[in-house]
Design a protein around this motif. Structure first.
Motif, short mmCIF file in Angstrom:
data_model
loop_
_atom_site.label_atom_id
_atom_site.label_comp_id
_atom_site.label_asym_id
_atom_site.label_seq_id
_atom_site.Cartn_x
_atom_site.Cartn_y
_atom_site.Cartn_z
N ASP A 34 0.82 -1.20 0.00
CA ASP A 34 0.00 0.00 0.00
C ASP A 34 0.86 1.26 0.00
O ASP A 34 0.55 2.23 -0.70
CB ASP A 34 -0.93 -0.01 1.21
N THR A 38 0.89 3.98 -2.96
CA THR A 38 0.54 5.37 -2.68
C THR A 38 1.61 6.31 -3.24
O THR A 38 1.29 7.37 -3.76
CB THR A 38 0.40 5.58 -1.16
N MET A 71 -7.05 -5.80 -1.93
CA MET A 71 -7.10 -4.45 -1.37
C MET A 71 -7.77 -3.46 -2.31
O MET A 71 -7.96 -2.30 -1.95
CB MET A 71 -5.69 -3.98 -1.03
N LEU A 73 -6.54 -2.35 -5.23
CA LEU A 73 -5.55 -1.47 -5.85
C LEU A 73 -5.36 -1.85 -7.31
O LEU A 73 -5.23 -3.03 -7.64
CB LEU A 73 -4.21 -1.57 -5.12
#
Length: 154
Positions: A34, A38, A71, A73
């Protein structure tokens, strides 16, 4: 319990299944994925797996893809059919079709999508098509007067 499983068309083993909580290593890996995503949202699962490998974590790219999918993503990337023209946009005539460039600086181009005065963007109050037409009108008038000017100069 077996009668209930039969009536619900379920296997008995699925009624006794207790899911295991994720391990601390898995949670740490998901957090790192993550963080990388990001920082670089255009990285896909392959690049993230490479980054993790550079950091010393040996993780299979399929594992990274699975965790990213869980997740929610997904890398930012251009979609298909970007080279197709937008049908709602107008088609402008090609004004230079029968014109030959005889001398240097004979044909000029103007980009009127972003108009500014002293570095400040100017709001034309029109859509891009009408703004382009209104800004190109003086150039078209000069183009139409060129043959008359050539006759006067000769």
């Amino acid at each position: 319990m077996s009668t209930q499983a039969r009536l619900l068309h379920l296997n008995r083993s699925s009624l006794y299944y207790q899911p295991r909580p994720p391990s601390a290593e898995e949670v740490a890996l998901k957090h790192r994925i993550d963080e990388i995503f990001t920082q670089c949202p255009f990285y896909g699962y392959r690049k993230i797996a490479e980054q993790l490998h550079r950091e010393g974590r040996s993780v299979n790219k399929k594992t990274v893809a699975k965790y990213m999918q869980k997740m929610g993503l997904m890398a930012i990337f251009p979609g298909p059919n970007l080279s197709k023209r937008a049908h709602q946009a107008g088609i402008f005539p090609y004004l230079l079709r029968n014109l030959k460039a005889e001398v240097s600086d004979h044909i000029w181009g103007v980009d009127v999508r972003h108009v500014s005065a002293n570095g400040i963007p100017v709001e034309t109050g029109e859509d891009e098509t009408n703004a382009a037409k209104s800004l190109l009108k003086p150039l078209q008038d000069i183009h139409e007067m060129l043959p008359n000017l050539k006759m006067l100069l000769n």
